[in-house]
Design an enzyme around this catalytic site. Structure first.
Site, PDB file in Angstrom:
ATOM      1  N   ASP A 123       2.215   4.572   1.920  1.00 56.44           N
ATOM      2  CA  ASP A 123       2.560   5.153   3.284  1.00 56.44           C
ATOM      3  C   ASP A 123       1.486   6.131   3.304  1.00 56.44           C
ATOM      4  OD1 ASP A 123       3.940   4.551   5.696  1.00 56.44           O
ATOM      5  OD2 ASP A 123       4.791   6.493   5.490  1.00 56.44           O
ATOM      6  N   ASP A 156       0.853  -1.169  -0.006  1.00 52.70           N
ATOM      7  CA  ASP A 156      -0.032   0.114  -0.001  1.00 52.70           C
ATOM      8  C   ASP A 156       0.908   1.269   0.016  1.00 52.70           C
ATOM      9  OD1 ASP A 156      -0.808   0.404   3.597  1.00 52.70           O
ATOM     10  OD2 ASP A 156       1.072  -0.352   2.455  1.00 52.70           O
TER      11      ASP A 156
END
Length: 306
Positions: A226, A224
């Site tokens: 940050d 993903d």
């Protein structure tokens, strides 16, 4: 407590004269189709207990050794890992090169979830970990200017391209202490430093691998963005798990594809990984602590004459 690799096999080679490939990562990486002669063995280390037993197996005629970094069932937090014992155990198992497979968050827009990054540098922001095998009684300084093995990186890149993976060469991994994730201010700071991905486990792992004269490379699997990313708060656990599962499938394929290429080597690494201690020991021989030297039999036995 001697290493299980034969001293006469040659610098940077296993007991049969061929490289032994070590994989450090999540347990899902080890379920590789075609892996045979599988067995779990506990390897003792004078630096304490490794994260788990090591799993030995073969892909054709290539010997592989796997270590679940957090233990099976993910029981160890990043700060609680015994990084020294993990690397020392791998060296005692005969491993000559380590491929670290790690989940990371992305700090760049062009590294979306699902991307694989072959890291070439690190920023170490950890502070609660033992970072060297060489402490009072035998001091050594190894070079970390180029902290990963380019030869391993070349092989991983070629394997990823053959598989059609979204794999990128180069990038800086920032290692944070954890276990909490970054604050927004920290995330923005790390982006301003030019870091590419962020994780919690590859330091001091890479430093210790260099001290143990092992080739080391990191394959960072982006799960993903940050928290700097404006869409970060919309990411759900379900989405992250989906990416993790997909990455695990690709990681298994990558290990299977790259292992034969890594096992073709017959000479020490041309990048100097297998001779990193040649000029590193600085403590005078008569001042070295015999107790510490005994603990260093696997890591530094080549230069200490163990």
């Amino acid at each position: 407590m001697a290493s299980t690799s034969a001293a006469g096999a040659g610098i940077g080679l296993g007991s049969d004269g061929r490289p032994v490939i070590g994989i450090i990562g999540g347990s899902g990486v080890y379920d590789i189709p075609g892996l045979t002669d599988i067995g779990w063995r506990r390897i003792s280390s004078p630096f304490g207990a490794p994260s788990d037993e090591l799993m030995f197996g073969r892909l054709g005629d290539v010997q592989l050794v796997f270590l679940p970094r957090h233990g099976r069932g993910h029981v160890h937090a990043p700060s609680d890992l015994n990084y020294r014992a993990n690397v020392d155990a791998m060296k005692r198992a005969g491993v000559t090169e380590i491929l670290s497979v790690s989940a990371v968050g992305s700090l760049k827009e062009d590294l979306p979830p699902g991307t694989f990054v072959i890291v070439d540098d690190f920023i170490d922001r950890t502070f609660a970990r033992e970072k060297s095998f060489f402490t009072k009684g035998c001091v050594a300084h190894v070079s970390m200017a180029h902290p990963v093995c380019r030869r391993l990186g070349d092989a991983v890149e070629a394997a990823g391209q053959r598989l059609g993976l979204d794999i990128r060469r180069g990038g800086t991994y920032i290692a944070m202490e954890g276990p909490q994730f970054s604050t927004l201010a920290e995330s923005k700071l790390y982006r301003s430093w030019g870091a590419s991905v962020i994780g919690m486990t590859n330091m001091p792992e890479a430093k210790l691998a260099r001290e143990a004269e092992l080739c080391y490379a990191t394959v960072a699997m982006v799960t993903d963005f940050d928290c700097w990313h404006p869409e970060h708060d919309k990411v759900t656990v379900e989405q992250v798990v989906k990416v993790l599962l997909g990455n695990a499938d690709h990681a298994r394929a990558l290990v299977k594809e790259v292992a034969p290429a890594l096992a073709d080597r017959r000479e020490p690494c041309h990048a100097g990984c297998h001779t990193a201690l040649d000029h590193a020991l600085i403590t005078a021989p008569e001042k070295r602590d015999p107790e510490l030297l005994a603990r260093l039999d696997a890591v530094a036995g080549r230069v200490l004459g163990a």
